[in-house]
Design an enzyme around this catalytic site. Structure first.
Site, PDB file in Angstrom:
ATOM      1  N   ARG A   1       6.959  -9.297  -0.145  1.00 18.94           N
ATOM      2  CA  ARG A   1       7.281  -7.902  -0.444  1.00 18.94           C
ATOM      3  C   ARG A   1       8.581  -7.819  -1.237  1.00 18.94           C
ATOM      4  O   ARG A   1       9.499  -8.624  -1.018  1.00 18.94           O
ATOM      5  CB  ARG A   1       7.446  -7.166   0.894  1.00 18.94           C
ATOM      6  CG  ARG A   1       7.718  -5.673   0.813  1.00 18.94           C
ATOM      7  CD  ARG A   1       6.518  -4.910   0.409  1.00 18.94           C
ATOM      8  NE  ARG A   1       6.629  -3.479   0.694  1.00 18.94           N
ATOM      9  CZ  ARG A   1       5.847  -2.566   0.121  1.00 18.94           C
ATOM     10  NH1 ARG A   1       4.911  -2.934  -0.745  1.00 18.94           N
ATOM     11  NH2 ARG A   1       5.958  -1.308   0.426  1.00 18.94           N
TER      12      ARG A   1
ATOM     13  N   THR B   1      -2.427  -1.121  -7.195  1.00 13.68           N
ATOM     14  CA  THR B   1      -2.397  -2.192  -6.205  1.00 13.68           C
ATOM     15  C   THR B   1      -3.739  -2.890  -6.286  1.00 13.68           C
ATOM     16  O   THR B   1      -4.660  -2.405  -6.928  1.00 13.68           O
ATOM     17  CB  THR B   1      -2.123  -1.624  -4.788  1.00 13.68           C
ATOM     18  OG1 THR B   1      -0.880  -0.955  -4.811  1.00 13.68           O
ATOM     19  CG2 THR B   1      -2.135  -2.658  -3.683  1.00 13.68           C
TER      20      THR B   1
ATOM     21  N   ASP C   1       8.439   3.560  -1.794  1.00 16.11           N
ATOM     22  CA  ASP C   1       7.865   3.365  -0.457  1.00 16.11           C
ATOM     23  C   ASP C   1       8.922   3.512   0.644  1.00 16.11           C
ATOM     24  O   ASP C   1       8.590   3.556   1.828  1.00 16.11           O
ATOM     25  CB  ASP C   1       7.189   1.988  -0.348  1.00 16.11           C
ATOM     26  CG  ASP C   1       5.765   2.010  -0.901  1.00 16.11           C
ATOM     27  OD1 ASP C   1       5.265   3.097  -1.244  1.00 16.11           O
ATOM     28  OD2 ASP C   1       5.147   0.936  -0.991  1.00 16.11           O
TER      29      ASP C   1
HETATM   30  O1  DON Z   1       2.831  -0.983  -0.030  1.00 13.99           O
HETATM   31  C1  DON Z   1       2.245   0.094  -0.040  1.00 13.99           C
HETATM   32  O2  DON Z   1       1.830   0.646   0.949  1.00 13.99           O
HETATM   33  C2  DON Z   1       1.985   0.774  -1.380  1.00 13.99           C
HETATM   34  N1  DON Z   1       3.004   0.389  -2.315  1.00 13.99           N
HETATM   35  C3  DON Z   1       0.613   0.423  -1.838  1.00 13.99           C
HETATM   36  C4  DON Z   1       0.256   1.171  -3.076  1.00 13.99           C
HETATM   37  C5  DON Z   1      -1.177   1.314  -3.303  1.00 13.99           C
HETATM   38  O3  DON Z   1      -2.013   0.852  -2.576  1.00 13.99           O
HETATM   39  C6  DON Z   1      -1.512   2.098  -4.507  1.00 13.99           C
HETATM   40  N2  DON Z   1      -2.878   2.400  -4.536  1.00 13.99           N
HETATM   41  N3  DON Z   1      -3.300   3.489  -4.629  1.00 13.99           N
END
Ligand code: DON
Length: 568
Positions: free
Chosen positions: A105, A379, A421
């Site tokens: 991450r 993603t 996030d």
């Molecule tokens: O880590 C996460 O929860 C988000 N950054 C994931 C982003 C994501 O799945 C985008 N798709 N719609």
């Protein structure tokens, strides 16, 4: 009147312990781990699945294939993931049953501050945490590639990255979905000269079939292939990254890159109806949400409930677990989380007791979460099973479509916008309308909370390798997928099933068009649910299932996307 004690949580706990003991004993007693008849890869783009098979055919295992698929996705699905982002890899090694969660991450740069996205009026500055170079965390993908190859793979990093380098150098034909993606993100891509040059054709969105070559990205991938993580996080390449990001207005430093550390974590484990669940620990919220929701649902006989009540209790469980997400979860290096409590069947029993079957609980009636504050789809996910039984479930990301849309000059690398996030202000919804507070506030070096939930569900019947992009929708999708699999669906059945979701705030049910019938909709509304039809589809699941009895392996790619599942 004397009331009898509620023994159900104890029974649940006992059942869970027995399931885990039986499965562990099978491994310890040397029960030969079963071998699948064929290998399987499901990913969001056919050429990425092919890249994985090329590496399996060259003698690589599932972990080498995971490097190949990830690197290829960074080329052919640039909106989703890449060297400028990060992600999670859940691994299962067949030879000894070793399971590990590789956390690559992003982390907040050292110069990040708690209120960096707020103006003088303490209101969020529009777009700063999503579209600017300040939105970028320090990426983990390069570290993940090198780690997977060195510690778990059989081939060199250089070999496993070759298919991706070739795709970047020689180009690939743009597919309709990518045209849509570029169209959607055009204003953001136009802001950086490199992104404009790479993804637009003379300033216009290129047509389907246009051959997209990414020479700088090919060179960057090649550099990582040859020099590994050392090459990316130190020396001349790091100089280029830092200078480029700063030129775009960001705050990365050499120390940030040099200090980046991938972390191997114990996965979270749970059991539900005889199945063993292996899933994502913090800094993902997904595994906690999944296991807590399953614990709540364990007290309902889902098979006997009518479809409305079944959906109602699933939604009410999701509401409750997302309330706790907002209050408690964050980077374990920074916050102490009551995980024992959140994962305890006794706690779930209390949550279950607060669910009325005839009425939705307004989210505002749940305990507030800001309490003690003192001061789409992008993603990508893929699933790999090799013929030895090694498995990978990986969800990797730039966060939103093409991340910030900014390309680091001269590298072809898209910059993530993962900083969004974090809870940029207590109670302020992020781009997924998720709320949070202290536990997920910004701090230098801290990992932002994620919803990504790569998961294995295994029982004596077989195994499912699950995951999806979809931001805040992800844990709900994995919960529904787990329940579907336990009800007998294979990978194809799971990826095609319609989806519904609840995330506590905003207090509404999100539903795909096919997610609720007209009758279910009005019945849920009568119980007090507010329903929001989600105009787009939810998620892009990539799943592999392997049925032990029939020895059937299925790799399925979500019909909502443009991916492909291959079994060979
Ligand atoms: O880590 C996460 O929860 C988000 N950054 C994931 C982003 C994501 O799945 C985008 N798709 N719609």
């Amino acid at each position: 009147m004397r009331t009898l004690p509620d023994l159900r949580p104890g029974v649940t706990l006992l059942r869970r312990v027995v399931t885990l003991l039986v499965l562990t004993a099978q491994i310890a007693l040397g029960a030969e781990p079963p071998k699948p008849p064929l290998a399987a890869i499901a990913s969001a783009y056919p050429q990425a699945s092919e890249a994985g098979f090329e590496i399996l055919a060259a003698g690589g295992n599932a972990f080498d294939a995971a490097v190949a698929v990830s690197a290829a996705l960074s080329v052919v699905e640039p909106r989703g993931s890449g060297l400028g982002g990060g992600g999670f890899y859940l691994l299962h090694r067949a030879s000894d049953g070793h399971e590990v969660f590789v956390d690559a991450r992003e982390v907040a740069p050292a110069a990040a501050t708690r209120d960096m996205f707020l103006g003088a009026d303490r209101k969020p500055i529009a777009g700063l945490s999503t579209d600017s170079a300040l939105a970028a965390g320090i990426p983990g993908e390069a570290a993940a590639f090198a780690h997977l190859a060195a510690k778990y793979g059989r081939l060199t990093l250089e070999r496993s990255m070759q298919p991706a380098i070739k795709l970047a150098r020689e180009g690939f034909a743009i597919y309709p979905r990518l045209v849509e993606d570029i169209t959607r993100k055009k204003p953001a891509l136009e802001r950086s000269p490199d992104a404009r040059r790479i993804f637009l054709n003379k300033g216009e969105v290129p047509p389907v079939g246009y051959i997209l070559k990414q020479h700088e990205l090919a060179r960057s991938l090649n550099f990582v292939a040859e020099k590994g993580a050392e090459g990316f996080y130190h020396g001349a390449f790091a100089d280029k990254l830092v200078a480029g990001v700063r030129k775009l207005g960001g705050i990365w430093s050499h120390e940030d890159l040099a200090n980046y550390r991938l972390i191997e974590r114990e996965p979270l484990r749970g059991a539900y109806h005889g199945a063993r669940i292996v899933t994502a620990p913090p800094p993902s919220s997904g595994g906690v949400a999944l296991l807590n929701a399953l614990n709540i649902l364990d007290g309902f006989d889902l098979a006997r409930l009518d479809s409305v009540t079944r959906k109602h209790v699933i939604l009410e469980s999701l509401r409750r677990v997302h309330r706790d997400r907002a209050e408690y979860l964050g980077d374990p290096a920074f916050v102490k989380m009551p995980l024992d409590r959140l994962l305890s069947p006794y706690y779930a029993a209390g949550q279950r007791a607060s669910i009325r079957l005839d009425k939705a609980t307004p989210s505002d009636l749940l305990p507030g979460y800001i309490g003690d504050v003192s001061s789409g789809v992008s993603t990508t996910h893929f699933a790999v099973l090799d013929r030895e039984g090694n498995r990978v479930a990986a969800t990797i990301t730039l966060n939103a479509w093409f991340g910030t849309g900014l390309v680091i000059p001269g590298t072809g690398i898209l910059l993530n916008n993962q900083m969004d996030d974090f809870a940029i202000k207590p109670g302020e919804p992020n781009m997924y309308q998720l709320v949070g507070a202290e536990a997920n506030s910004i701090a230098p070096g801290k990992r932002m909370l994620s919803s990504m939930t790569p998961t294995f569900v295994e029982s004596d019947k077989g195994v499912a390798i699950l995951g999806s992009p979809g931001g805040s929708f992800i844990p709900s999708m994995i919960l529904l997928g787990t329940l579907n699999w336990l009800d007998g669906a294979d990978a194809t059945g799971i990826v095609t099933a319609p989806r519904i979701h609840h995330q506590y705030q905003p207090d509404m049910v999100f539903a795909e068009r096919a997610g609720l019938s007209a009758d279910e909709r009005s019945a849920l509304e009568e119980r007090g649910h507010k329903i929001r039809d989600w105009p787009a589809t939810i998620g892009n699941m990539q799943i592999v299932t392997w049925d032990y009895a029939s020895q059937t392996v299925v790799a399925a790619s979500d019909p909502r996307g443009a991916g492909k599942g291959l079994v060979r």
